[in-house]
Design a protein around this motif. Structure first.
Motif, PDB file in Angstrom:
ATOM      1  N   VAL A  13      13.310 -11.685  30.509  1.00  0.00           N
ATOM      2  CA  VAL A  13      12.740 -13.005  30.214  1.00  0.00           C
ATOM      3  C   VAL A  13      11.957 -13.479  31.433  1.00  0.00           C
ATOM      4  N   GLY A  14      10.717 -13.940  31.211  1.00  0.00           N
ATOM      5  CA  GLY A  14       9.878 -14.403  32.306  1.00  0.00           C
ATOM      6  C   GLY A  14      10.211 -15.809  32.735  1.00  0.00           C
ATOM      7  N   ASN A  15       9.434 -16.312  33.675  1.00  0.00           N
ATOM      8  CA  ASN A  15       9.673 -17.657  34.212  1.00  0.00           C
ATOM      9  C   ASN A  15       9.448 -18.745  33.178  1.00  0.00           C
ATOM     10  N   ASN A  16       8.571 -18.501  32.224  1.00  0.00           N
ATOM     11  CA  ASN A  16       8.282 -19.493  31.181  1.00  0.00           C
ATOM     12  C   ASN A  16       9.166 -19.319  29.949  1.00  0.00           C
ATOM     13  N   ASN A  17      10.294 -18.636  30.135  1.00  0.00           N
ATOM     14  CA  ASN A  17      11.269 -18.387  29.061  1.00  0.00           C
ATOM     15  C   ASN A  17      10.697 -17.567  27.909  1.00  0.00           C
ATOM     16  N   GLU A  18       9.645 -16.842  28.160  1.00  0.00           N
ATOM     17  CA  GLU A  18       9.107 -15.910  27.181  1.00  0.00           C
ATOM     18  C   GLU A  18       9.499 -14.484  27.559  1.00  0.00           C
ATOM     19  N   LEU A  19       9.635 -13.637  26.539  1.00  0.00           N
ATOM     20  CA  LEU A  19      10.046 -12.257  26.785  1.00  0.00           C
ATOM     21  C   LEU A  19       8.983 -11.510  27.577  1.00  0.00           C
ATOM     22  N   THR A  20       9.441 -10.698  28.511  1.00  0.00           N
ATOM     23  CA  THR A  20       8.528  -9.811  29.226  1.00  0.00           C
ATOM     24  C   THR A  20       8.168  -8.630  28.321  1.00  0.00           C
ATOM     25  N   ILE A  21       7.270  -7.778  28.808  1.00  0.00           N
ATOM     26  CA  ILE A  21       6.904  -6.590  28.032  1.00  0.00           C
ATOM     27  C   ILE A  21       8.138  -5.740  27.738  1.00  0.00           C
ATOM     28  N   LEU A  22       8.981  -5.567  28.760  1.00  0.00           N
ATOM     29  CA  LEU A  22      10.197  -4.783  28.561  1.00  0.00           C
ATOM     30  C   LEU A  22      11.119  -5.463  27.563  1.00  0.00           C
ATOM     31  N   LYS A  27      13.451  -5.717  22.094  1.00  0.00           N
ATOM     32  CA  LYS A  27      13.642  -6.457  20.847  1.00  0.00           C
ATOM     33  C   LYS A  27      13.104  -5.678  19.650  1.00  0.00           C
ATOM     34  N   ILE A  28      11.933  -5.047  19.830  1.00  0.00           N
ATOM     35  CA  ILE A  28      11.368  -4.233  18.748  1.00  0.00           C
ATOM     36  C   ILE A  28      12.284  -3.063  18.428  1.00  0.00           C
ATOM     37  N   ALA A  29      12.856  -2.447  19.481  1.00  0.00           N
ATOM     38  CA  ALA A  29      13.789  -1.334  19.261  1.00  0.00           C
ATOM     39  C   ALA A  29      14.995  -1.793  18.461  1.00  0.00           C
ATOM     40  N   ILE A  30      15.509  -2.992  18.799  1.00  0.00           N
ATOM     41  CA  ILE A  30      16.664  -3.526  18.057  1.00  0.00           C
ATOM     42  C   ILE A  30      16.282  -3.796  16.606  1.00  0.00           C
ATOM     43  N   ILE A  31      15.075  -4.350  16.395  1.00  0.00           N
ATOM     44  CA  ILE A  31      14.623  -4.638  15.022  1.00  0.00           C
ATOM     45  C   ILE A  31      14.597  -3.369  14.181  1.00  0.00           C
ATOM     46  N   ILE A  33      16.162  -0.540  14.764  1.00  0.00           N
ATOM     47  CA  ILE A  33      17.519  -0.004  14.570  1.00  0.00           C
ATOM     48  C   ILE A  33      18.174  -0.684  13.370  1.00  0.00           C
ATOM     49  N   LEU A  34      17.994  -2.017  13.295  1.00  0.00           N
ATOM     50  CA  LEU A  34      18.523  -2.758  12.142  1.00  0.00           C
ATOM     51  C   LEU A  34      17.831  -2.326  10.847  1.00  0.00           C
ATOM     52  N   VAL A  35      16.529  -2.039  10.936  1.00  0.00           N
ATOM     53  CA  VAL A  35      15.792  -1.554   9.767  1.00  0.00           C
ATOM     54  C   VAL A  35      16.382  -0.238   9.276  1.00  0.00           C
ATOM     55  N   ARG A  36      16.647   0.696  10.210  1.00  0.00           N
ATOM     56  CA  ARG A  36      17.231   1.995   9.838  1.00  0.00           C
ATOM     57  C   ARG A  36      18.604   1.805   9.205  1.00  0.00           C
ATOM     58  N   ILE A  37      19.398   0.886   9.768  1.00  0.00           N
ATOM     59  CA  ILE A  37      20.723   0.616   9.193  1.00  0.00           C
ATOM     60  C   ILE A  37      20.582   0.064   7.778  1.00  0.00           C
ATOM     61  N   GLY A  38      19.629  -0.874   7.605  1.00  0.00           N
ATOM     62  CA  GLY A  38      19.399  -1.444   6.272  1.00  0.00           C
ATOM     63  C   GLY A  38      18.961  -0.392   5.267  1.00  0.00           C
ATOM     64  N   ILE A  39      18.078   0.524   5.688  1.00  0.00           N
ATOM     65  CA  ILE A  39      17.625   1.595   4.801  1.00  0.00           C
ATOM     66  C   ILE A  39      18.802   2.460   4.362  1.00  0.00           C
ATOM     67  N   ARG A  40      19.672   2.827   5.307  1.00  0.00           N
ATOM     68  CA  ARG A  40      20.823   3.671   4.973  1.00  0.00           C
ATOM     69  C   ARG A  40      21.782   2.970   4.024  1.00  0.00           C
ATOM     70  N   ILE A  41      22.009   1.664   4.262  1.00  0.00           N
ATOM     71  CA  ILE A  41      22.921   0.913   3.387  1.00  0.00           C
ATOM     72  C   ILE A  41      22.377   0.862   1.968  1.00  0.00           C
ATOM     73  N   ILE A  83       9.201  -5.192   6.583  1.00  0.00           N
ATOM     74  CA  ILE A  83       9.964  -6.337   7.103  1.00  0.00           C
ATOM     75  C   ILE A  83      10.108  -6.246   8.620  1.00  0.00           C
ATOM     76  N   GLY A  84      10.314  -5.028   9.131  1.00  0.00           N
ATOM     77  CA  GLY A  84      10.432  -4.848  10.574  1.00  0.00           C
ATOM     78  C   GLY A  84       9.113  -4.957  11.297  1.00  0.00           C
ATOM     79  N   LEU A  85       8.020  -4.631  10.627  1.00  0.00           N
ATOM     80  CA  LEU A  85       6.703  -4.640  11.270  1.00  0.00           C
ATOM     81  C   LEU A  85       6.192  -6.060  11.507  1.00  0.00           C
ATOM     82  N   VAL A  86       6.483  -6.970  10.581  1.00  0.00           N
ATOM     83  CA  VAL A  86       5.957  -8.339  10.678  1.00  0.00           C
ATOM     84  C   VAL A  86       6.431  -9.038  11.954  1.00  0.00           C
ATOM     85  N   PRO A  87       7.758  -9.117  12.229  1.00  0.00           N
ATOM     86  CA  PRO A  87       8.165  -9.779  13.486  1.00  0.00           C
ATOM     87  C   PRO A  87       7.745  -9.015  14.738  1.00  0.00           C
ATOM     88  N   SER A  88       7.596  -7.700  14.628  1.00  0.00           N
ATOM     89  CA  SER A  88       7.155  -6.913  15.788  1.00  0.00           C
ATOM     90  C   SER A  88       5.728  -7.279  16.177  1.00  0.00           C
TER      91      SER A  88
END
Length: 287
Positions: A13-22, A27-31, A33-41, A83-88
């Motif tokens: 998180v940067g100084n302006n409380n926004e996410l850094t590139i990392l 966050k995209i990786a987590i999204i 991962i959740l997408v893959r879990i949803g697909i399997r379910i 669904i995962g692409l939109v927030p990314s």
């Protein structure tokens, strides 16, 4: 401990409380991962639903069930990835909501040059609803033929007998020859010497066909000795036909040929082959 947390926060998180590139990458990786879990379910839910339909008294056909399961899983995958692409995209400042509101999903697809994709999907639904073929069917599509291994909304995969996998866009599928619907014909032509008693040959072949019919449940009709089909240069050609379950016709043809060879050897019936007689002029002159 607090110092460690502050250090980690500074990385993500940067100084302006926004996410850094990392932080955005994590966050995209987590999204996804959740997408893959949803697909399997949801795939597991689809499998259970299809299995339940198979088990009921008037359930769907096995091949149709496999095809339906494959299509639903593909559709499920596309929905979750979208669904995962939109927030990314929104993490990087791309306002997907305004794009979708002004152009609509169909316009967005065409805007990205996806006309062929849309055509593939529409044709895929048409193939499914018209029941042109199912997973496990033996089909010929254009210059390719083989077993349908996978059928999706965009592509159809068929594997030929050499093991090669052909991936065909659904929009390229125009004419389909399906070799797995209804009884299939097994046909064998056998040459017999002109010197043989044809009535005896036909009687021997009829007895052989009766024995094959008793042990092969996949034969629906025949095998039947039709009689003489043609006259060759060296042989009289006799034809035998049978109707079999789909995909069994080639095995039955091989079985009939093997039994013909064994039967003819046992009954001393000659299968003719070209013969060449050579005269030696020198020996002829000496005599």
């Amino acid at each position: 401990m607090q110092g460690v947390l502050d250090f980690l926060k500074g990385i993500f998180v940067g100084n302006n409380n926004e996410l850094t590139i990392l932080g955005k990458i994590v966050k995209i990786a987590i999204i996804f991962i959740l997408v893959r879990i949803g697909i399997r379910i949801f795939n597991a839910i689809i499998d259970k639903s299809i299995d339940r339909k198979r088990k009921i008294k008037f359930g769907v056909d096995e091949r149709k069930a496999n095809t339906l399961a494959t299509v639903l899983k593909n559709l499920n995958k596309y929905v979750f990835y979208f669904i995962g692409l939109v927030p990314s995209l929104e993490l990087f400042g791309i306002k997907t909501t305004s794009i979708l509101a002004t152009a609509g999903i169909g316009g967005l697809a065409i805007g990205f040059g996806a006309q062929s994709l849309v055509k593939d999907v529409i044709t895929g639904f048409s193939i499914l609803f018209d029941d042109q073929f199912s997973v496990g069917d033996y089909v010929k599509i254009g210059e390719f033929e083989g077993i349908v291994e996978e059928m999706g909304l965009r592509i159809t995969k068929i594997r030929d007998f050499s093991g090669e996998l052909h991936i065909i866009p659904n929009s390229k599928i125009e004419a389909v020859t399906n070799g797995a619907r209804g009884p299939m014909r097994a046909m064998v032509d056998i040459g017999v010497s002109y010197e043989e008693d044809i009535d005896r040959v036909l009687a021997v072949l009829n007895d052989m066909c009766e024995e094959i019919r008793k042990v092969e449940d996949c034969i629906l009709e025949g095998p039947t000795v039709l009689g003489i089909s043609s006259f060759g240069e060296y042989e009289v050609v006799v034809r035998i036909v049978a109707k079999t379950e789909p995909m069994e016709q080639w095995r039955i043809e091989r079985l009939i040929r093997m039994n013909i060879k064994e039967t003819f050897d046992r009954e001393n019936i000659e299968i003719p082959y070209p013969k060449r007689v050579v005269f030696d002029e020198k020996l002829k002159g000496g005599n």
